[in-house]
Design a protein around this motif. Structure first.
Motif, PDB file in Angstrom:
ATOM      1  N   PRO A  49      49.606  -6.755   6.221  1.00 45.33           N
ATOM      2  CA  PRO A  49      49.817  -6.865   7.669  1.00 45.33           C
ATOM      3  C   PRO A  49      48.793  -7.832   8.286  1.00 45.33           C
ATOM      4  N   ILE A  50      49.198  -8.514   9.336  1.00 44.99           N
ATOM      5  CA  ILE A  50      48.318  -9.511   9.952  1.00 44.99           C
ATOM      6  C   ILE A  50      47.044  -8.858  10.485  1.00 44.99           C
ATOM      7  N   SER A  51      47.156  -7.630  10.975  1.00 40.95           N
ATOM      8  CA  SER A  51      45.949  -6.930  11.450  1.00 40.95           C
ATOM      9  C   SER A  51      44.978  -6.672  10.307  1.00 40.95           C
ATOM     10  N   THR A  52      45.506  -6.353   9.122  1.00 37.31           N
ATOM     11  CA  THR A  52      44.648  -6.127   7.942  1.00 37.31           C
ATOM     12  C   THR A  52      43.984  -7.429   7.529  1.00 37.31           C
ATOM     13  N   ILE A  53      44.726  -8.520   7.573  1.00 35.10           N
ATOM     14  CA  ILE A  53      44.171  -9.831   7.244  1.00 35.10           C
ATOM     15  C   ILE A  53      43.023 -10.162   8.190  1.00 35.10           C
ATOM     16  N   ALA A  54      43.207  -9.862   9.461  1.00 36.00           N
ATOM     17  CA  ALA A  54      42.164 -10.146  10.451  1.00 36.00           C
ATOM     18  C   ALA A  54      40.852  -9.473  10.070  1.00 36.00           C
ATOM     19  N   PHE A  55      40.923  -8.199   9.727  1.00 37.14           N
ATOM     20  CA  PHE A  55      39.702  -7.481   9.359  1.00 37.14           C
ATOM     21  C   PHE A  55      39.144  -7.989   8.031  1.00 37.14           C
ATOM     22  N   SER A  56      40.021  -8.337   7.095  1.00 33.80           N
ATOM     23  CA  SER A  56      39.563  -8.737   5.760  1.00 33.80           C
ATOM     24  C   SER A  56      38.856 -10.085   5.761  1.00 33.80           C
ATOM     25  N   VAL A  57      39.095 -10.902   6.785  1.00 31.85           N
ATOM     26  CA  VAL A  57      38.417 -12.201   6.853  1.00 31.85           C
ATOM     27  C   VAL A  57      37.241 -12.182   7.827  1.00 31.85           C
ATOM     28  N   GLY A  58      36.946 -11.016   8.404  1.00 37.55           N
ATOM     29  CA  GLY A  58      35.718 -10.889   9.182  1.00 37.55           C
ATOM     30  C   GLY A  58      35.848 -10.816  10.683  1.00 37.55           C
ATOM     31  N   ALA A  90      42.587 -16.714   5.947  1.00 41.47           N
ATOM     32  CA  ALA A  90      43.710 -16.035   6.583  1.00 41.47           C
ATOM     33  C   ALA A  90      45.027 -16.725   6.228  1.00 41.47           C
ATOM     34  N   LYS A  91      45.031 -18.055   6.228  1.00 44.30           N
ATOM     35  CA  LYS A  91      46.231 -18.802   5.843  1.00 44.30           C
ATOM     36  C   LYS A  91      46.631 -18.478   4.411  1.00 44.30           C
ATOM     37  N   TYR A  92      45.630 -18.418   3.528  1.00 46.65           N
ATOM     38  CA  TYR A  92      45.918 -18.096   2.120  1.00 46.65           C
ATOM     39  C   TYR A  92      46.559 -16.717   2.011  1.00 46.65           C
ATOM     40  N   LEU A  93      46.020 -15.728   2.725  1.00 43.98           N
ATOM     41  CA  LEU A  93      46.543 -14.365   2.645  1.00 43.98           C
ATOM     42  C   LEU A  93      47.924 -14.265   3.294  1.00 43.98           C
ATOM     43  N   LEU A  94      48.163 -15.029   4.335  1.00 40.85           N
ATOM     44  CA  LEU A  94      49.497 -15.068   4.929  1.00 40.85           C
ATOM     45  C   LEU A  94      50.520 -15.627   3.933  1.00 40.85           C
ATOM     46  N   THR A  99      51.563 -22.576  15.767  1.00 44.37           N
ATOM     47  CA  THR A  99      52.663 -21.619  15.689  1.00 44.37           C
ATOM     48  C   THR A  99      52.054 -20.236  15.536  1.00 44.37           C
ATOM     49  N   THR A 100      52.848 -19.205  15.625  1.00 44.53           N
ATOM     50  CA  THR A 100      52.324 -17.854  15.478  1.00 44.53           C
ATOM     51  C   THR A 100      52.088 -17.541  14.000  1.00 44.53           C
ATOM     52  N   PRO A 101      51.185 -16.592  13.713  1.00 41.69           N
ATOM     53  CA  PRO A 101      50.987 -16.188  12.310  1.00 41.69           C
ATOM     54  C   PRO A 101      52.269 -15.706  11.650  1.00 41.69           C
ATOM     55  N   GLN A 102      53.121 -15.010  12.421  1.00 37.00           N
ATOM     56  CA  GLN A 102      54.379 -14.507  11.865  1.00 37.00           C
ATOM     57  C   GLN A 102      55.300 -15.654  11.452  1.00 37.00           C
ATOM     58  N   SER A 109      41.427  -6.893  15.511  1.00 39.36           N
ATOM     59  CA  SER A 109      42.616  -7.416  14.831  1.00 39.36           C
ATOM     60  C   SER A 109      43.361  -8.424  15.701  1.00 39.36           C
ATOM     61  N   THR A 110      43.279  -8.257  17.008  1.00 40.16           N
ATOM     62  CA  THR A 110      44.014  -9.152  17.910  1.00 40.16           C
ATOM     63  C   THR A 110      43.373 -10.532  18.016  1.00 40.16           C
ATOM     64  N   THR A 111      42.115 -10.635  17.609  1.00 40.59           N
ATOM     65  CA  THR A 111      41.394 -11.913  17.726  1.00 40.59           C
ATOM     66  C   THR A 111      42.071 -13.008  16.915  1.00 40.59           C
ATOM     67  N   ILE A 112      42.689 -12.627  15.818  1.00 36.60           N
ATOM     68  CA  ILE A 112      43.237 -13.620  14.894  1.00 36.60           C
ATOM     69  C   ILE A 112      44.441 -14.365  15.482  1.00 36.60           C
ATOM     70  N   TYR A 113      45.177 -13.721  16.384  1.00 36.50           N
ATOM     71  CA  TYR A 113      46.417 -14.322  16.879  1.00 36.50           C
ATOM     72  C   TYR A 113      46.198 -15.618  17.662  1.00 36.50           C
ATOM     73  N   PRO A 114      45.349 -15.624  18.689  1.00 35.05           N
ATOM     74  CA  PRO A 114      45.145 -16.894  19.413  1.00 35.05           C
ATOM     75  C   PRO A 114      44.443 -17.954  18.574  1.00 35.05           C
ATOM     76  N   ILE A 115      43.539 -17.536  17.683  1.00 38.08           N
ATOM     77  CA  ILE A 115      42.817 -18.494  16.842  1.00 38.08           C
ATOM     78  C   ILE A 115      43.777 -19.194  15.894  1.00 38.08           C
ATOM     79  N   LEU A 116      44.627 -18.418  15.217  1.00 38.95           N
ATOM     80  CA  LEU A 116      45.573 -19.016  14.282  1.00 38.95           C
ATOM     81  C   LEU A 116      46.656 -19.815  15.005  1.00 38.95           C
TER      82      LEU A 116
END
Length: 303
Positions: A262-271, A252-256, A288-291, A275-282
């Motif tokens: 979009p961050i939601s697309t990245i979330a799905f592409s990494v498994g 996810a870091k690499y794709l960011l 810091t926030t993914p954005q 899509s919202t799961t990625i925000y608290p994990i990252l």
């Protein structure tokens, strides 16, 4: 030598490490293949010492026992005399960086890298091809990336020596992990280490499957689930669940950093299933926030 396309299959079928029939066989050269394809398939019946890597995209690799995916953040090492099937099947161009090393060069370089200065002074012209690497995926660290980036400016022999030295270092490290396995018999420790490599490569190759099951990995390596969990943690220092999570975060870091997805697309592409799961994990991992992380570290430039 640098090649910008793969040879035809009939030429690949003739490639050999040691040529016994010049009219029918071709000696593997030192060659770096930086080809770009959306669709391509080839079968290697006798590999050179090979490192398979990409500068963009993912390739699929099939051996007699395993199915592996190599992305921009991993690379695969293969011993000489191995066989495998290589495939590219992508909507976007996949840019390869595959390294094949001539057997004579490889044998002489291995001898120089594996022996002491004293021995090399006494017997300077020997060769050694006895060392066997673990055929497996590795994560691309900064050292590997620096070597790859030096290709266009470095002398070929020096570049290949650097890549072989790096390969030896990480291979020794991987083999050292087996000593973390508690087993009375050396053969048991060796077998369990081999199965952990298969498990680790499977996780690397399938992390983007939202239905990924660690229990299926234990079945893949023919171990009880709890035995697998114990041995994997002994070898890699973390549980397979944590290992999977770490891979997804790094991807996810690499794709960011390198895409405008979009961050939601990245979330799905990494498994991640949601899509919202990625925000608290990252946010927990990056502090810091993914954005904000993307704004600060992105290497992607819109055209």
């Amino acid at each position: 030598m640098r090649a910008f396309e793969f040879p035809k299959q009939d030429s690949i079928d003739r490639l050999r490490n040691v040529v016994e029939s010049p009219s029918k066989e071709i000696e593997w050269p030192n060659v770096v293949v930086t080809a770009s394809y959306k669709n391509y398939q080839k079968s290697i019946s006798e590999s050179s010492f090979t490192i398979l890597a990409n500068t963009s995209g993912t390739i699929k690799l099939s051996t007699s026992k395993r199915y592996i995916k190599v992305c921009e953040q991993t690379f695969y090492i293969s011993n000489p005399f191995e066989s495998f099937r290589y495939e590219i099947d992508s909507e976007d161009l996949v840019d390869t960086f595959n390294i094949h090393i001539n057997f004579d060069f490889y044998s002489k370089a291995q001898y120089a890298l594996l022996n002491s200065n004293e021995k090399l002074l006494d017997t300077p012209y020997e060769q050694d091809s006895s060392y066997k690497y673990i055929n497996q995926l590795h994560y691309r660290n900064s050292s590997f990336n620096e070597i790859i980036q030096s290709y266009s400016t470095e002398n070929e022999a020096s570049f290949l020596m650097d890549i072989l030295k790096h390969s030896l270092v990480i291979d020794h490290k991987e083999k050292g992990r087996s000593f973390n396995i508690q087993a009375t018999k050396k053969s048991t420790r060796k077998e369990l280490a081999k199965r952990m490599v298969e498990a680790k490569d499977y996780i690397y190759s399938n992390y983007n499957d939202s239905e990924f099951s660690i229990k299926n990995v234990s079945k893949l390596v023919s171990m009880s689930h709890f035995h697998f969990l114990r041995v994997f943690k002994n070898v890699y220092g973390i549980s397979p669940h944590q290992y999977l999570k770490r891979i997804r975060i790094e991807r996810a870091k690499y794709l960011l950093n390198n895409t405008d997805l979009p961050i939601s697309t990245i979330a799905f592409s990494v498994g991640f299933k949601e899509s919202t799961t990625i925000y608290p994990i990252l946010k927990n991992h990056l502090s810091t926030t993914p954005q904000d992380y993307r704004k600060k570290f992105s290497n992607f430039q819109k055209s």
